[in-house]
Enzyme design. Structure first.
Site, PDB file in Angstrom:
ATOM      1  N   CYS A 114       0.814  -1.235   0.000  1.00 19.43           N
ATOM      2  CA  CYS A 114       0.000   0.000   0.000  1.00 19.43           C
ATOM      3  C   CYS A 114       0.837   1.270   0.000  1.00 19.43           C
ATOM      4  O   CYS A 114       0.308   2.349  -0.270  1.00 19.43           O
ATOM      5  CB  CYS A 114      -0.920   0.021   1.212  1.00 19.43           C
ATOM      6  SG  CYS A 114      -1.931  -1.439   1.309  1.00 19.43           S
ATOM      7  N   HIS A 254      -3.615   6.643   3.230  1.00 19.18           N
ATOM      8  CA  HIS A 254      -3.985   5.360   2.641  1.00 19.18           C
ATOM      9  C   HIS A 254      -5.323   4.920   3.235  1.00 19.18           C
ATOM     10  O   HIS A 254      -5.543   5.018   4.438  1.00 19.18           O
ATOM     11  CB  HIS A 254      -2.899   4.319   2.948  1.00 19.18           C
ATOM     12  CG  HIS A 254      -3.325   2.931   2.625  1.00 19.18           C
ATOM     13  ND1 HIS A 254      -3.813   2.593   1.385  1.00 19.18           N
ATOM     14  CD2 HIS A 254      -3.364   1.799   3.373  1.00 19.18           C
ATOM     15  CE1 HIS A 254      -4.129   1.309   1.386  1.00 19.18           C
ATOM     16  NE2 HIS A 254      -3.875   0.805   2.585  1.00 19.18           N
ATOM     17  N   ASN A 284     -10.387  -1.096   0.303  1.00 15.13           N
ATOM     18  CA  ASN A 284      -8.942  -0.881   0.325  1.00 15.13           C
ATOM     19  C   ASN A 284      -8.372  -1.343  -1.022  1.00 15.13           C
ATOM     20  O   ASN A 284      -8.399  -2.523  -1.327  1.00 15.13           O
ATOM     21  CB  ASN A 284      -8.331  -1.682   1.492  1.00 15.13           C
ATOM     22  CG  ASN A 284      -6.816  -1.568   1.558  1.00 15.13           C
ATOM     23  OD1 ASN A 284      -6.180  -1.012   0.661  1.00 15.13           O
ATOM     24  ND2 ASN A 284      -6.234  -2.102   2.613  1.00 15.13           N
TER      25      ASN A 284
HETATM   26  N1  ACO Z   1     -17.929 -10.368   9.260  1.00 13.19           N
HETATM   27  C1  ACO Z   1     -18.362 -10.688  10.487  1.00 13.19           C
HETATM   28  N2  ACO Z   1     -17.542 -11.010  11.489  1.00 13.19           N
HETATM   29  C2  ACO Z   1     -16.225 -10.994  11.236  1.00 13.19           C
HETATM   30  C3  ACO Z   1     -15.694 -10.679   9.972  1.00 13.19           C
HETATM   31  C4  ACO Z   1     -16.617 -10.350   8.949  1.00 13.19           C
HETATM   32  N3  ACO Z   1     -16.233 -10.025   7.717  1.00 13.19           N
HETATM   33  N4  ACO Z   1     -14.353 -10.738  10.023  1.00 13.19           N
HETATM   34  C5  ACO Z   1     -14.042 -11.102  11.289  1.00 13.19           C
HETATM   35  N5  ACO Z   1     -15.167 -11.253  12.011  1.00 13.19           N
HETATM   36  C6  ACO Z   1     -15.305 -11.631  13.410  1.00 13.19           C
HETATM   37  C7  ACO Z   1     -14.081 -12.325  13.960  1.00 13.19           C
HETATM   38  O1  ACO Z   1     -14.086 -13.697  13.631  1.00 13.19           O
HETATM   39  C8  ACO Z   1     -14.218 -12.079  15.437  1.00 13.19           C
HETATM   40  O2  ACO Z   1     -15.142 -13.008  15.967  1.00 13.19           O
HETATM   41  P1  ACO Z   1     -14.891 -13.615  17.454  1.00 13.19           P
HETATM   42  O3  ACO Z   1     -14.925 -12.426  18.361  1.00 13.19           O
HETATM   43  O4  ACO Z   1     -16.031 -14.546  17.586  1.00 13.19           O
HETATM   44  O5  ACO Z   1     -13.555 -14.264  17.380  1.00 13.19           O
HETATM   45  C9  ACO Z   1     -14.892 -10.699  15.501  1.00 13.19           C
HETATM   46  O6  ACO Z   1     -15.466 -10.471  14.203  1.00 13.19           O
HETATM   47  C10 ACO Z   1     -13.916  -9.581  15.819  1.00 13.19           C
HETATM   48  O7  ACO Z   1     -12.807  -9.746  14.964  1.00 13.19           O
HETATM   49  P2  ACO Z   1     -11.553  -8.822  15.071  1.00 13.19           P
HETATM   50  O8  ACO Z   1     -10.486  -9.343  14.170  1.00 13.19           O
HETATM   51  O9  ACO Z   1     -11.242  -8.579  16.514  1.00 13.19           O
HETATM   52  O10 ACO Z   1     -12.180  -7.497  14.464  1.00 13.19           O
HETATM   53  P3  ACO Z   1     -11.491  -6.095  14.319  1.00 13.19           P
HETATM   54  O11 ACO Z   1     -12.284  -5.080  14.996  1.00 13.19           O
HETATM   55  O12 ACO Z   1     -10.007  -6.167  14.598  1.00 13.19           O
HETATM   56  O13 ACO Z   1     -11.669  -5.833  12.774  1.00 13.19           O
HETATM   57  C11 ACO Z   1     -10.429  -5.879  10.733  1.00 13.19           C
HETATM   58  C12 ACO Z   1     -11.078  -6.708  11.827  1.00 13.19           C
HETATM   59  C13 ACO Z   1     -11.471  -5.082  10.020  1.00 13.19           C
HETATM   60  C14 ACO Z   1      -9.747  -6.835   9.747  1.00 13.19           C
HETATM   61  C15 ACO Z   1      -9.375  -4.926  11.373  1.00 13.19           C
HETATM   62  O14 ACO Z   1      -8.533  -5.618  12.236  1.00 13.19           O
HETATM   63  C16 ACO Z   1      -8.572  -4.212  10.345  1.00 13.19           C
HETATM   64  O15 ACO Z   1      -9.058  -3.412   9.583  1.00 13.19           O
HETATM   65  N6  ACO Z   1      -7.230  -4.429  10.295  1.00 13.19           N
HETATM   66  C17 ACO Z   1      -6.394  -3.829   9.332  1.00 13.19           C
HETATM   67  C18 ACO Z   1      -6.537  -4.544   8.038  1.00 13.19           C
HETATM   68  C19 ACO Z   1      -5.913  -3.799   6.885  1.00 13.19           C
HETATM   69  O16 ACO Z   1      -6.045  -2.617   6.765  1.00 13.19           O
HETATM   70  N7  ACO Z   1      -5.227  -4.534   6.031  1.00 13.19           N
HETATM   71  C20 ACO Z   1      -4.643  -4.009   4.860  1.00 13.19           C
HETATM   72  C21 ACO Z   1      -3.412  -3.209   5.186  1.00 13.19           C
HETATM   73  S1  ACO Z   1      -2.698  -2.504   3.838  1.00 13.19           S
HETATM   74  C22 ACO Z   1      -1.904  -3.572   2.775  1.00 13.19           C
HETATM   75  O17 ACO Z   1      -0.710  -3.522   2.659  1.00 13.19           O
HETATM   76  C23 ACO Z   1      -2.648  -4.561   1.947  1.00 13.19           C
END
Ligand code: ACO
Length: 327
Positions: A114, A254, A284
């Site tokens: 990114c 980003h 994203n």
């Molecule tokens: N729908 C419903 N529930 C979901 C989903 C979904 N799509 N995805 C995960 N969950 C669940 C999980 O299983 C978890 O359930 P549990 O509590 O029963 O275990 C619950 O939701 C909470 O999951 P978390 O991972 O704690 O959720 P979080 O608030 O951290 O959000 C997310 C997850 C959106 C992925 C966040 O961590 C995030 O945005 N991280 C950064 C990701 C990113 O930007 N990546 C790209 C970077 S740039 C690059 O170089 C490509």
């Protein structure tokens, strides 16, 4: 010292097909409410099966050239930032060059996830400043839909496809880079990566069965590092430019996740009103995210010549960077 470069044209290519959160509800165990609340994303655009990354590069380049009043033959070099190349090699930049029919000039990719667009802009600026190159194309382009596991709700809801290109030339006026900073930390590589398909883990039946050619991400850790590195990089370039957040006309971070943007803004002391976001409609789009956001802000009339813009990026690697640019 001002580095006298100017972005003389911008253009974006967004595939027409839209996948909404409601469409995803039918594919994995998720909900529109969860995706919107956790990421700020409502929909993303996805390519059809004939389209690859270089096609989006070429399409956005033609728009950027028109905006600059140039033709493809006027370009001096092609730099493509991507995490989802057409092929491991040749570079996506070369496939785009073929499509634009401008053999001869240098064409290469930057692999910095990114952060790739800011890495590319920094490099293009150095080439222009050297006096040896003019009209350098820097394109951020992704077809993430081909490298995402559509059965993994942790990742498939986040990413989208698209490309955006800019043309960088020398500036005779006040436009230019006032400060910039790039960084990386390879010790964190396996928090966000595509494990198989390279020399570490070549393609095999097992890697295909285990879907190891798709994006693997430890979301929470990525989130934490993204906020810290983007926020601190933004603070650093503001300081180096000897300005404060109040001098900035627009912050273009980003677009990984709206909560990451929000937390980064709070860390860097930048109000959300000074920030442009497009994540709700595109998701994203890793290396394309910053130029897509820039182009969208330009189209919406949020940027005028002479404005100070702040960019900040973060991505797999980990890589990061920030820049203060006078438009
Ligand atoms: N729908 C419903 N529930 C979901 C989903 C979904 N799509 N995805 C995960 N969950 C669940 C999980 O299983 C978890 O359930 P549990 O509590 O029963 O275990 C619950 O939701 C909470 O999951 P978390 O991972 O704690 O959720 P979080 O608030 O951290 O959000 C997310 C997850 C959106 C992925 C966040 O961590 C995030 O945005 N991280 C950064 C990701 C990113 O930007 N990546 C790209 C970077 S740039 C690059 O170089 C490509």
């Amino acid at each position: 010292m001002l580095r006298r470069i100017k972005i003389i044209g911008t253009g974006s290519a967004i595939p027409p097909r839209v996948i909404t959160n409601f469409d995803l509800e039918k594919m994995v165990d998720t909900s529109d409410e969860w995706i919107k609340e956790r990421t700020g994303i409502s929909e993303r655009h996805i390519v059809d099966k004939e389209t690859a990354t270089s096609d989006l590069v070429a399409e956005s380049t033609l728009i950027a050239l028109k905006a600059a009043g140039l033709e493809a033959k006027d370009l001096g070099a092609i730099i493509v930032a991507t995490a989802s190349p057409d092929t491991a090699y040749p570079p996506t930049a070369c496939w785009a060059q073929k499509k634009l029919n401008i053999p001869g000039i240098p064409a290469f990719d930057i692999s910095a996830a990114c952060s790739g667009f800011l890495y590319g802009l920094e490099l293009a600026s150095a080439l222009v400043e050297s006096g040896r190159y003019r009209n350098i194309l820097v394109s951020g382009a992704e077809v993430m839909s081909r490298i995402v596991n559509w059965e993994d709700r942790d990742t498939c809801v986040i990413f989208g496809d698209g490309a955006s290109s800019v043309i960088v030339d020398r500036s005779d006026g006040e436009s230019g880079i006032i400060s910039s900073y790039l960084g990386a930390d390879g010790t964190l590589g396996d928090l966000l990566y595509q494990p198989a398909g390279g020399t570490r883990m070549p393609a095999s039946q097992e890697t295909i069965d285990k879907k190891l050619h798709t994006v693997h991400m430890r979301g929470k850790e990525v989130f934490k590092h993204a906020v810290r590195t983007m926020g601190d990089a933004a603070i650093r370039v503001l300081k180096e430019a000897n300005i404060t957040n109040k001098d900035i006309a627009l912050f273009i971070p980003h677009q990984a996740n709206l909560r990451i943007v929000d937390a980064t803004c709070r860390r860097a002391g930048i109000p959300m009103e000074q920030t442009h976001t497009i994540i709700h409609k595109y998701g994203n789009v890793p290396a394309a995210s910053i130029p897509l956001t820039l182009n969208d802000a330009l189209q919406k009339g949020r940027i005028k010549r002479g404005d100070l813009l702040l960019f900040a990026a973060f991505g797999g690697g980990f890589t990061w960077g920030a820049m203060v640019l006078r438009w």
